[in-house]
Scaffold this motif. Structure first.
Motif, PDB file in Angstrom:
ATOM      1  N   THR A  33       0.822  -1.160  -0.060  1.00 30.68           N
ATOM      2  CA  THR A  33      -0.025  -0.262  -0.087  1.00 30.68           C
ATOM      3  C   THR A  33       0.734   1.158   0.224  1.00 30.68           C
ATOM      4  O   THR A  33       1.734   1.462   0.811  1.00 30.68           O
ATOM      5  CB  THR A  33      -0.999  -0.186   1.455  1.00 30.68           C
ATOM      6  OG1 THR A  33      -1.741  -0.675   1.081  1.00 30.68           O
ATOM      7  CG2 THR A  33      -2.101   1.231   1.324  1.00 30.68           C
ATOM      8  N   PRO A 121      -5.996  15.459   5.396  1.00 28.10           N
ATOM      9  CA  PRO A 121      -5.550  14.448   6.538  1.00 28.10           C
ATOM     10  C   PRO A 121      -6.137  12.944   5.952  1.00 28.10           C
ATOM     11  O   PRO A 121      -6.894  13.370   5.770  1.00 28.10           O
ATOM     12  CB  PRO A 121      -5.345  14.782   8.048  1.00 28.10           C
ATOM     13  CG  PRO A 121      -7.045  15.990   8.163  1.00 28.10           C
ATOM     14  CD  PRO A 121      -6.477  16.738   6.441  1.00 28.10           C
ATOM     15  N   SER A 122      -5.127  12.203   6.132  1.00 26.12           N
ATOM     16  CA  SER A 122      -5.190  11.370   5.373  1.00 26.12           C
ATOM     17  C   SER A 122      -6.738  10.260   6.081  1.00 26.12           C
ATOM     18  O   SER A 122      -6.622   9.889   7.665  1.00 26.12           O
ATOM     19  CB  SER A 122      -4.126   9.967   5.075  1.00 26.12           C
ATOM     20  OG  SER A 122      -4.682   8.885   4.462  1.00 26.12           O
ATOM     21  N   THR A 123      -7.728   9.915   5.814  1.00 28.19           N
ATOM     22  CA  THR A 123      -8.782   9.564   6.542  1.00 28.19           C
ATOM     23  C   THR A 123      -9.019   7.521   5.693  1.00 28.19           C
ATOM     24  O   THR A 123      -9.373   7.084   7.016  1.00 28.19           O
ATOM     25  CB  THR A 123      -9.668   9.825   6.073  1.00 28.19           C
ATOM     26  OG1 THR A 123     -10.430  10.348   5.226  1.00 28.19           O
ATOM     27  CG2 THR A 123      -9.781  11.184   6.551  1.00 28.19           C
ATOM     28  N   ILE A 124      -7.668   6.697   4.973  1.00 24.92           N
ATOM     29  CA  ILE A 124      -7.926   6.011   4.985  1.00 24.92           C
ATOM     30  C   ILE A 124      -7.453   5.078   5.876  1.00 24.92           C
ATOM     31  O   ILE A 124      -6.572   4.788   6.471  1.00 24.92           O
ATOM     32  CB  ILE A 124      -7.047   5.477   3.820  1.00 24.92           C
ATOM     33  CG1 ILE A 124      -7.591   6.231   2.262  1.00 24.92           C
ATOM     34  CG2 ILE A 124      -6.750   3.694   3.205  1.00 24.92           C
ATOM     35  CD1 ILE A 124      -6.064   6.014   1.284  1.00 24.92           C
ATOM     36  N   SER A 125      -8.649   3.765   6.781  1.00 22.29           N
ATOM     37  CA  SER A 125      -8.594   3.631   7.645  1.00 22.29           C
ATOM     38  C   SER A 125      -8.587   1.112   7.067  1.00 22.29           C
ATOM     39  O   SER A 125      -9.708   1.291   6.364  1.00 22.29           O
ATOM     40  CB  SER A 125      -8.960   4.049   8.948  1.00 22.29           C
ATOM     41  OG  SER A 125     -10.026   3.860   8.509  1.00 22.29           O
ATOM     42  N   VAL A 126      -7.536   0.854   7.249  1.00 20.64           N
ATOM     43  CA  VAL A 126      -7.725  -0.454   6.893  1.00 20.64           C
ATOM     44  C   VAL A 126      -8.407  -1.345   8.311  1.00 20.64           C
ATOM     45  O   VAL A 126      -7.056  -0.543   9.108  1.00 20.64           O
ATOM     46  CB  VAL A 126      -6.913  -1.528   5.724  1.00 20.64           C
ATOM     47  CG1 VAL A 126      -7.203   0.213   4.314  1.00 20.64           C
ATOM     48  CG2 VAL A 126      -5.608  -0.688   6.561  1.00 20.64           C
ATOM     49  N   GLY A 127      -7.857  -2.815   8.440  1.00 24.27           N
ATOM     50  CA  GLY A 127      -8.065  -3.555   9.505  1.00 24.27           C
ATOM     51  C   GLY A 127      -6.524  -3.404  10.067  1.00 24.27           C
ATOM     52  O   GLY A 127      -5.410  -3.492   8.867  1.00 24.27           O
TER      53      GLY A 127
ATOM     54  N   VAL B  44      -7.162  -7.003   3.956  1.00 23.21           N
ATOM     55  CA  VAL B  44      -6.339  -5.984   3.738  1.00 23.21           C
ATOM     56  C   VAL B  44      -6.592  -5.563   2.992  1.00 23.21           C
ATOM     57  O   VAL B  44      -6.379  -4.193   2.939  1.00 23.21           O
ATOM     58  CB  VAL B  44      -5.081  -6.223   4.221  1.00 23.21           C
ATOM     59  CG1 VAL B  44      -4.733  -4.946   4.839  1.00 23.21           C
ATOM     60  CG2 VAL B  44      -6.001  -7.153   5.363  1.00 23.21           C
ATOM     61  N   GLU B  47     -10.208  -4.101   1.832  1.00 21.23           N
ATOM     62  CA  GLU B  47     -10.827  -3.185   2.872  1.00 21.23           C
ATOM     63  C   GLU B  47      -9.540  -1.636   2.655  1.00 21.23           C
ATOM     64  O   GLU B  47     -10.269  -0.373   2.402  1.00 21.23           O
ATOM     65  CB  GLU B  47     -10.154  -3.237   4.232  1.00 21.23           C
ATOM     66  CG  GLU B  47     -10.886  -4.433   5.143  1.00 21.23           C
ATOM     67  CD  GLU B  47     -12.681  -3.793   4.732  1.00 21.23           C
ATOM     68  OE1 GLU B  47     -12.997  -3.119   5.064  1.00 21.23           O
ATOM     69  OE2 GLU B  47     -13.266  -4.952   4.627  1.00 21.23           O
ATOM     70  N   THR B  48      -8.437  -1.190   1.824  1.00 17.78           N
ATOM     71  CA  THR B  48      -7.491  -0.457   2.017  1.00 17.78           C
ATOM     72  C   THR B  48      -8.343  -0.165   0.605  1.00 17.78           C
ATOM     73  O   THR B  48      -8.445   1.171   0.329  1.00 17.78           O
ATOM     74  CB  THR B  48      -6.185  -0.423   1.414  1.00 17.78           C
ATOM     75  OG1 THR B  48      -5.767  -1.424   2.925  1.00 17.78           O
ATOM     76  CG2 THR B  48      -5.474   0.031   0.878  1.00 17.78           C
ATOM     77  N   ALA B  51     -11.231   1.674   1.236  1.00 17.87           N
ATOM     78  CA  ALA B  51     -11.404   3.169   1.877  1.00 17.87           C
ATOM     79  C   ALA B  51     -10.980   4.127   1.105  1.00 17.87           C
ATOM     80  O   ALA B  51     -10.940   5.924   0.857  1.00 17.87           O
ATOM     81  CB  ALA B  51     -10.738   2.676   3.101  1.00 17.87           C
ATOM     82  N   THR B  52      -9.526   3.750  -0.376  1.00 20.69           N
ATOM     83  CA  THR B  52      -9.034   4.541  -1.390  1.00 20.69           C
ATOM     84  C   THR B  52     -10.678   5.053  -1.798  1.00 20.69           C
ATOM     85  O   THR B  52     -10.233   6.552  -2.538  1.00 20.69           O
ATOM     86  CB  THR B  52      -8.606   4.013  -1.672  1.00 20.69           C
ATOM     87  OG1 THR B  52      -7.406   3.359  -1.365  1.00 20.69           O
ATOM     88  CG2 THR B  52      -7.819   4.692  -2.697  1.00 20.69           C
ATOM     89  N   LYS B  55     -12.590   7.535  -0.921  1.00 23.84           N
ATOM     90  CA  LYS B  55     -11.870   8.898  -0.132  1.00 23.84           C
ATOM     91  C   LYS B  55     -11.638   9.370  -1.355  1.00 23.84           C
ATOM     92  O   LYS B  55     -11.779  11.363  -1.549  1.00 23.84           O
ATOM     93  CB  LYS B  55     -10.316   8.934   0.316  1.00 23.84           C
ATOM     94  CG  LYS B  55      -9.385   9.874   0.786  1.00 23.84           C
ATOM     95  CD  LYS B  55      -9.262   9.858   1.493  1.00 23.84           C
ATOM     96  CE  LYS B  55      -8.576  11.320   1.803  1.00 23.84           C
ATOM     97  NZ  LYS B  55      -8.224  12.943   2.425  1.00 23.84           N
ATOM     98  N   GLU B  58     -15.120  11.015  -1.864  1.00 19.86           N
ATOM     99  CA  GLU B  58     -14.911  13.047  -1.466  1.00 19.86           C
ATOM    100  C   GLU B  58     -14.483  12.820  -1.304  1.00 19.86           C
ATOM    101  O   GLU B  58     -14.542  15.010  -1.466  1.00 19.86           O
ATOM    102  CB  GLU B  58     -14.596  12.422   0.263  1.00 19.86           C
ATOM    103  CG  GLU B  58     -15.823  10.683   1.363  1.00 19.86           C
ATOM    104  CD  GLU B  58     -15.004  11.164   2.353  1.00 19.86           C
ATOM    105  OE1 GLU B  58     -13.605  11.055   3.212  1.00 19.86           O
ATOM    106  OE2 GLU B  58     -15.477  10.056   3.123  1.00 19.86           O
TER     107      GLU B  58
END
Lengths: 129, 130
Positions: A33, A121-127, B44, B47-48, B51-52, B55, B58
């Motif tokens: 990532t 600010p980055s709001t990307i959150s993963v497990g 994972v 999920e990334t 989320a991307t 974002k 948004e």
């Protein structure tokens, strides 16, 4: 003897059914990532313009020409003056209005880009990995 | 004697079978472990990605809002010129200047001063845009 043949067949069948998967190990998946944030610095705006005062005379040949000549001479001596027709004054006003519009719109576009490139600010959150 | 050979061969075959079974079991367990790890990593990554995408959505909305506001501001900037052209078309300034030069001079002077003030204001970075 039959037992030996059966056992051999079973072994061969097992190998065939597993499609030689035991020979080829399962590849390991590697996930990377990478978050690349744009960093575009905003620069200071130029200093505002400072305008000099300009005196406007409206002169009618029949109404106040003589009075204008006296006042003008009193204020500016024997200086020449630059005359402009009413129509040209209107055009001058329209030209300045166009310049004003252009400056306003350019400024708004600059502000638009400044807001657009702000790094939030980055709001990307993963497990958990 | 033949029975002994057959016995030895049978033991050999059984041993090979047992070794093969053990080898198969071990590799299968390793594969299962590897697949489980891969699955966790893919979850994972998924999920990334989600989320991307969220974002990005948004950001797209934010830029869309900014563009809408910009278009509105650009339209407002046209107002002064439109009003000026409208005013000039309504009045015969030449006629008025001939008849009432003093009055028109005062109005022109005020309009000119106002224009200079306006130009100073709109080029000032501390002044908010209209």
């Amino acid at each position: 003897m039959n037992f030996g043949i059966t056992l051999s067949l079973l072994l061969i069948a097992t190998l065939l059914l597993s499609s030689c998967s035991s020979i080829r190990p399962e590849p390991e998946i590697v996930t990377v990532t990478e978050i690349i944030e744009r960093t575009i610095p905003t620069v200071a705006h130029p200093k505002p313009v400072r305008m000099n005062d300009v005196k406007v005379y409206v002169v009618s040949p029949t109404e106040n020409f003589e009075q204008f000549m006296v006042e003008f001479k009193k204020k500016n001596g024997t200086d020449s003056y630059i005359a402009i027709s009413v129509k040209d004054y209107e055009n001058l006003s329209k030209n300045f209005a166009e310049l004003s519009r252009y400056i306003k719109q350019q400024k708004q576009i600059i502000i638009y880009y400044e807001k657009a490139v702000i790094n939030e600010p980055s709001t990307i959150s993963v497990g958990e990995n | 004697m033949i029975k002994v050979y057959i016995m030895i061969a049978l033991i050999g075959v059984l041993g090979a079978g047992a070794y093969g079974a053990k080898y198969y079991y071990d590799t299968t367990q390793n594969t299962i472990t590897q697949l489980r790890n891969n699955n966790a990593k893919l979850e994972v990554a998924n999920e990334t990605n989600k989320a991307t995408i969220k974002k990005m959505g948004e950001n797209a909305k934010r830029l869309n809002d900014l563009t809408t506001a910009l278009n509105e501001d650009l339209r407002k900037a046209e107002v002064y010129g439109d009003e000026l052209r409208d005013t000039l078309s309504k009045h015969n300034l030449t006629h008025l200047a001939n008849k009432k030069p003093g009055l028109i001079e005062k109005r022109m002077q005020n309009a000119t001063d106002e224009l200079w003030d306006n130009l100073e204001s709109i080029t000032d970075s501390n002044t908010p845009t209209e």
